[in-house]
Design an enzyme around this catalytic site. Sequence first.
Site, short mmCIF file in Angstrom:
data_model
loop_
_atom_site.label_atom_id
_atom_site.label_comp_id
_atom_site.label_asym_id
_atom_site.label_seq_id
_atom_site.Cartn_x
_atom_site.Cartn_y
_atom_site.Cartn_z
N HIS B 37 0.83 -1.21 0.00
CA HIS B 37 0.00 0.00 0.00
C HIS B 37 0.87 1.26 0.00
CE1 HIS B 37 -3.25 -2.79 0.81
NE2 HIS B 37 -4.10 -1.82 0.55
N LYS B 104 -9.69 -7.98 7.69
CA LYS B 104 -10.43 -8.17 8.92
C LYS B 104 -10.48 -6.86 9.69
CE LYS B 104 -6.72 -9.67 12.03
NZ LYS B 104 -6.81 -8.74 13.17
#
Lengths: 292, 196
Positions: B37, B104
Amino acid sequence: MRELEASLLELVRRTSTEIPDDVQKALLESLEREKKGTVAEEALRIIERNIEMARRKSQPICQDTGSVLFYLEAPAGFDCVGFEEAARRAVTEATRRGYLRQNCVDPLTGRNDGTNVGPGFPTFHYDFHSGGEATVRLILKGGGCENVGTQYALPYGPLKADRDLEGCRRVILDAVFQAQGKGCSPGVLGVCVGGDRATGYEHSKRQLLRKLDDRNPNPELDRLEREILEAGNSLGIGPMGFGGRTTLLGVKIGALHRVPASYFVTVSYMCWACRRQGAVLNAEGAAVRWLY
Amino acid sequence: MTHQLTTPASEEQIRALRVGDAVEISGALFTGRDAAHKYFHQGGALPPGVSFEGMILYHCGPVVIRDERGEWKAVAAGPTTSIREEPYEAEIIRRFGLRGVIGKGGMGPRTLKACREHGCVYFHAIGGAAQVLAERIRKVRNVYFLEEFGSPEAIWEFEVERFPAVVTMDSHGHSLHAKVLEESRAALQRALGLEG
């Protein structure tokens, strides 16, 4: 020395792949309690299946095999240097075999050399005694739950938390709320009341060595543990933060003396994959008894 | 009912999904977490020959070993906490045409807005369920940035079959995480006797 290394490798394997019985029991109870047909119930079913598969295949319960924390209780004169060398070799071998992920990164260069050995990795904690037996315990603590650990300094105005056990209760419940599902709930709280910034975290993590069904010998802390377990579950965060009846599997609280100016309450959060194991070692380093 | 979804997914398929839907995903799945990222955020390009168009990005740092024949094998592969990617995810969804993110713990308002604007959803996999999820990885097709990012942070290209997840943020502005946050906040304030 080879014997010790073999014992430590087996300790890592068991810790990573086999959940302790007391934790599995608590998870099964939470599954029974959960409202049927919900995503929370389904999450717990998958967790149950995962535990069984990890044990059968001898593969990690969770891919984040975490910080590698050794706790040693040893007689005075124990060979700590030899122990640490054996532990580092065992950790590297466990990584090669896939019991541990390549999980240790140089924060300055970003380099991961794949050995799981480096400054502070693994970590060793010692307690010495005058007896004859050495006991080694291991916790594998993943980063997701480590990231939601926190430390409060009382008094803490926003929660009306004063310097007493009621103040502790207030900030500990706030920590459960702040964590939401991000620490992989249902989780286990290890808490330290008192201590300093560093010993508070250390002692809070040490609480995670306790079995979930034990009782705190201090009646006030015992009561606080039960209150927080019940109140934490009533927040409704649930497994994975999906909403549900079980947010916490257990609460374990210890206390350290503090200086008059400081009153820290430190919370370490352990995910449902509460990985701990331990062994009593004989003089040759063989594991003669497993602890969990 | 469990929805079946195969990558690459279309906008129409993604728009049909709602918070609470159980989904099983098949096809190609790319992992990407913190290092990836940051790299994309700083302008880094996809590896040559790789497209994320219609793809699903899995926040995951797997345990991958080489088997006896020298083939990669994912032996543990559950999701990592997604919220760390909140500063970057919206831009990555837009730039590469992602149709889904798996992780999650949920993500925040910027990602939710990007999901609505660009037709993307957040799938929640069960944290810690590394074995159940690794079993659905049929093949490790490729790995990118292995040297640069290290094994857990590398971009792994998996082929998955019926990989289970739940939609917790949809493309219509709904987030289960925002709902549980508000409800639990109210419960906490009641428990502590604080004003709402």
